[in-house]
Enzyme design. Sequence first.
Site, PDB file in Angstrom:
ATOM      1  N   GLY A   1      17.981   6.547 -38.737  1.00 20.57           N
ATOM      2  CA  GLY A   1      19.063   7.288 -37.939  1.00 20.57           C
ATOM      3  C   GLY A   1      20.573   6.549 -37.891  1.00 20.57           C
ATOM      4  O   GLY A   1      21.510   7.281 -38.405  1.00 20.57           O
ATOM      5  N   ASP A   2      20.319   5.244 -38.172  1.00 21.16           N
ATOM      6  CA  ASP A   2      21.527   4.458 -38.068  1.00 21.16           C
ATOM      7  C   ASP A   2      22.228   4.865 -39.475  1.00 21.16           C
ATOM      8  O   ASP A   2      23.590   4.773 -39.761  1.00 21.16           O
ATOM      9  CB  ASP A   2      21.196   2.876 -37.770  1.00 21.16           C
ATOM     10  CG  ASP A   2      20.621   2.728 -36.355  1.00 21.16           C
ATOM     11  OD1 ASP A   2      21.596   3.237 -35.627  1.00 21.16           O
ATOM     12  OD2 ASP A   2      19.719   2.104 -36.441  1.00 21.16           O
TER      13      ASP A   2
END
Length: 333
Positions: free
Chosen positions: A268-269
């Site tokens: 997600g990052d």
Amino acid sequence: MTTCADSTEHASVPAPLVVVGDTLCDVDIHGTVSRRCPDASAAPVLDADRVSRRPGGAGLAALLAASAGVPVRLVTALADDEDGDWLAEVLGERVRLVAGPVRGATSLKVRLLDRGRPLVRVDHGSGAAGEATGEMVDALEDASAVLVADYGRGVSADPELAKALAARCADVPVVWDPHPRGATPVPGCAMVTPNLAEARRAVQPRELPADPVDAAVAAARLLPERWYARAAAVTAGAHGAAVAGDRLDARLLSATAVPEGADPCGAGDCFAATLAVALRAGADPVAAVATAVTRASEFVRAGGASSVRLDPDPALGRRVRQLPNLLPEGGSR
């Protein structure tokens, strides 16, 4: 700690991508399980052979954005403890760091992995961001784009920082990666990027379809209005991400296949950082999301967050042999 450069430096250096959010400390204890504990619990026994430590949360997002070759400034909060000092040193060598205080200890996420697959995660550290400093607020003024990596520890919830973030939305793309315990994205974001579980919480009491693809597409349609954003990209793991927004029909951008059991930690990052970099470069929303989906898939295939290698840390090995020191007293976050 490193703070914003002066006006002379601003005149000669491209305007940075500014990452705003909560920095954690991630620790992985790698090993092999070949037996079980000989008591009633029959818990797996991990024979540990390697330990790694890296910045997590906004710190990881900043490192991934910097790896794309753009100037990055990280606005965050760090605790006054050994892990906070280590984070300041490691991050300060790689990005421009503007750090305020943390009340309490550094938040640690410690994972035990069997042949690269997580067995369990232990969270410790009661740290919460203190009041934002003037340097933190001022660090947004010359941003060419902003990524908010909210991990629920309070950086993006600060009233002055939130006010400054809302003001930047009118001039540069602001990407907001939300957290269930974090702040509501400020109005005007170019893109909000929740995962499907976060999106389901955000659209309550509306129900989404059970099918993850249908649910992601439906959530992407609803969230721009809910959060007053120009667009939303809802990530759905191995399925990819759905995107929708102003004058933008909802669609799913499929991910490329990754090996079964691959570690998605940090995907997600990677997605949000890549998206912010692409929007900073002028990509349209669909192209930016497509690039982010592809890069996140590559990241997972390469090993996820575990592929982020820093210099060897001999002191960490000594601390792991004394687990009470590695896991200080503090409530789970």
